[in-house]
Design a protein around this motif. Structure first.
Motif, mmCIF file in Angstrom:
data_model
loop_
_atom_site.group_PDB
_atom_site.id
_atom_site.type_symbol
_atom_site.label_atom_id
_atom_site.label_comp_id
_atom_site.label_asym_id
_atom_site.label_seq_id
_atom_site.Cartn_x
_atom_site.Cartn_y
_atom_site.Cartn_z
ATOM 1 N N THR A 73 0.831 -1.203 0.000
ATOM 2 C CA THR A 73 0.000 0.000 0.000
ATOM 3 C C THR A 73 0.866 1.252 0.000
ATOM 4 O OG1 THR A 73 -1.820 -1.151 1.085
ATOM 5 C CG2 THR A 73 -1.824 1.251 1.240
ATOM 6 N N GLN A 74 1.972 1.244 0.729
ATOM 7 C CA GLN A 74 2.870 2.400 0.744
ATOM 8 C C GLN A 74 3.423 2.653 -0.659
ATOM 9 O OE1 GLN A 74 3.149 4.417 3.215
ATOM 10 N NE2 GLN A 74 4.806 5.700 2.520
ATOM 11 N N LEU A 75 3.784 1.602 -1.363
ATOM 12 C CA LEU A 75 4.298 1.755 -2.725
ATOM 13 C C LEU A 75 3.190 2.189 -3.678
ATOM 14 C CD1 LEU A 75 6.708 -1.291 -2.931
ATOM 15 C CD2 LEU A 75 7.213 1.080 -2.290
ATOM 16 N N ASN A 76 2.000 1.645 -3.499
ATOM 17 C CA ASN A 76 0.858 2.062 -4.320
ATOM 18 C C ASN A 76 0.553 3.541 -4.117
ATOM 19 O OD1 ASN A 76 0.576 -0.537 -5.280
ATOM 20 N ND2 ASN A 76 -1.063 -1.071 -3.878
ATOM 21 N N LYS A 77 0.638 4.012 -2.867
ATOM 22 C CA LYS A 77 0.403 5.432 -2.583
ATOM 23 C C LYS A 77 1.428 6.307 -3.304
ATOM 24 C CE LYS A 77 0.187 6.632 1.651
ATOM 25 N NZ LYS A 77 0.403 6.691 3.099
ATOM 26 N N ASP A 105 8.966 5.994 -11.126
ATOM 27 C CA ASP A 105 10.099 6.638 -10.460
ATOM 28 C C ASP A 105 9.806 6.883 -8.976
ATOM 29 O OD1 ASP A 105 11.358 6.602 -12.925
ATOM 30 O OD2 ASP A 105 11.041 8.746 -13.312
ATOM 31 N N ALA A 106 8.589 7.304 -8.680
ATOM 32 C CA ALA A 106 8.210 7.545 -7.278
ATOM 33 C C ALA A 106 8.212 6.237 -6.494
ATOM 34 C CB ALA A 106 6.844 8.215 -7.206
ATOM 35 N N MET A 107 7.739 5.170 -7.110
ATOM 36 C CA MET A 107 7.720 3.871 -6.439
ATOM 37 C C MET A 107 9.146 3.383 -6.198
ATOM 38 S SD MET A 107 5.969 0.248 -7.523
ATOM 39 C CE MET A 107 4.286 0.774 -7.372
ATOM 40 N N ALA A 108 10.012 3.575 -7.175
ATOM 41 C CA ALA A 108 11.400 3.150 -7.020
ATOM 42 C C ALA A 108 12.079 3.926 -5.890
ATOM 43 C CB ALA A 108 12.162 3.343 -8.333
ATOM 44 N N ALA A 109 11.819 5.217 -5.825
ATOM 45 C CA ALA A 109 12.413 6.036 -4.760
ATOM 46 C C ALA A 109 11.909 5.606 -3.383
ATOM 47 C CB ALA A 109 12.118 7.511 -5.003
ATOM 48 N N LEU A 114 12.514 2.784 1.803
ATOM 49 C CA LEU A 114 12.053 1.760 2.747
ATOM 50 C C LEU A 114 13.119 0.684 2.980
ATOM 51 C CD1 LEU A 114 8.338 1.416 1.662
ATOM 52 C CD2 LEU A 114 9.162 2.184 3.895
ATOM 53 N N LEU A 115 13.883 0.366 1.971
ATOM 54 C CA LEU A 115 14.949 -0.619 2.149
ATOM 55 C C LEU A 115 15.991 -0.130 3.149
ATOM 56 C CD1 LEU A 115 15.389 -2.024 -1.461
ATOM 57 C CD2 LEU A 115 14.587 -3.259 0.565
ATOM 58 N N THR A 116 16.265 1.173 3.148
ATOM 59 C CA THR A 116 17.201 1.700 4.149
ATOM 60 C C THR A 116 16.594 1.630 5.544
ATOM 61 O OG1 THR A 116 16.521 4.018 3.926
ATOM 62 C CG2 THR A 116 18.285 3.244 2.462
ATOM 63 N N VAL A 117 15.281 1.790 5.645
ATOM 64 C CA VAL A 117 14.601 1.729 6.944
ATOM 65 C C VAL A 117 14.641 0.299 7.486
ATOM 66 C CG1 VAL A 117 12.352 1.909 8.114
ATOM 67 C CG2 VAL A 117 13.078 3.691 6.502
ATOM 68 N N ILE A 118 14.274 -0.672 6.669
ATOM 69 C CA ILE A 118 14.132 -2.041 7.178
ATOM 70 C C ILE A 118 15.447 -2.816 7.224
ATOM 71 C CG2 ILE A 118 11.713 -2.165 6.520
ATOM 72 C CD1 ILE A 118 12.485 -3.893 4.169
#
Length: 120
Positions: A73-77, A105-109, A114-118
Motif C-alpha cells: 500500500t505504501q508503494l501504491n500510494k 520513479d516515485a515507487m522506485a524512490a 524503505l529498504l534503508t529503513v528495514i
C-alpha cells in the motif's frame, strides 16, 4: 507455537496492531507481543499492514523479531500520488508513458527509502 507445530507453516503472519491497506502511518504495534511470539516459534514472522507503521515502528518491529515486512500500500500510494501530480500538472497529458514513468520513479524512490529503513 501450537499452531506452527500443528500446521508446519513456513512463516507466520501475526496480528500485532496493523491491518491491510492502511493509508495512514499511525498503527501502534505491540512490540512486546512480537518479541514473545518470536521467542515461541522457529519460523519467520510476517507483518501485514506495514504501510500503516511509521519508520521507527518498522525498525522496532524488526528489532523485536519481525522478518517479512509487506509495504504494497505504501508503494501504491507513492505511485498513484505521482501519477495524479503528473496529470494535474498537465491536464492535456494523454501519453501514459509520461505519467506512468512518474509513478514508476516515485515507487522506485520509496522502495529504496524503505529498504534503508528495514535493513538498518
Amino acid at each position: 507455537a501450537a499452531f506452527v507445530a500443528g500446521t508446519g507453516v513456513d512463516a507466520l503472519a501475526v496480528a500485532v496492531g496493523s491491518s491491510h491497506k492502511m493509508t495512514t502511518r499511525d498503527a501502534a504495534l505491540d512490540e512486546v507481543l512480537i518479541a514473545a511470539i518470536h521467542r515461541a516459534v522457529d519460523v519467520p514472522l510476517v507483518l501485514h499492514g506495514s504501510s500503516g507503521v511509521s519508520d521507527d515502528g518498522l525498525r522496532a518491529a524488526i528489532a523485536a523479531g519481525m522478518t517479512k515486512i509487506n509495504v504494497a500500500t505504501q508503494l501504491n500510494k507513492a505511485f498513484t500520488g505521482a501519477v495524479r501530480d503528473a496529470l494535474e500538472a498537465d491536464p492535456a497529458l494523454v501519453d501514459q508513458r509520461r505519467y506512468l514513468g512518474a509513478g514508476r520513479d516515485a515507487m522506485a524512490a520509496e522502495t529504496a527509502r524503505l529498504l534503508t529503513v528495514i535493513s538498518g
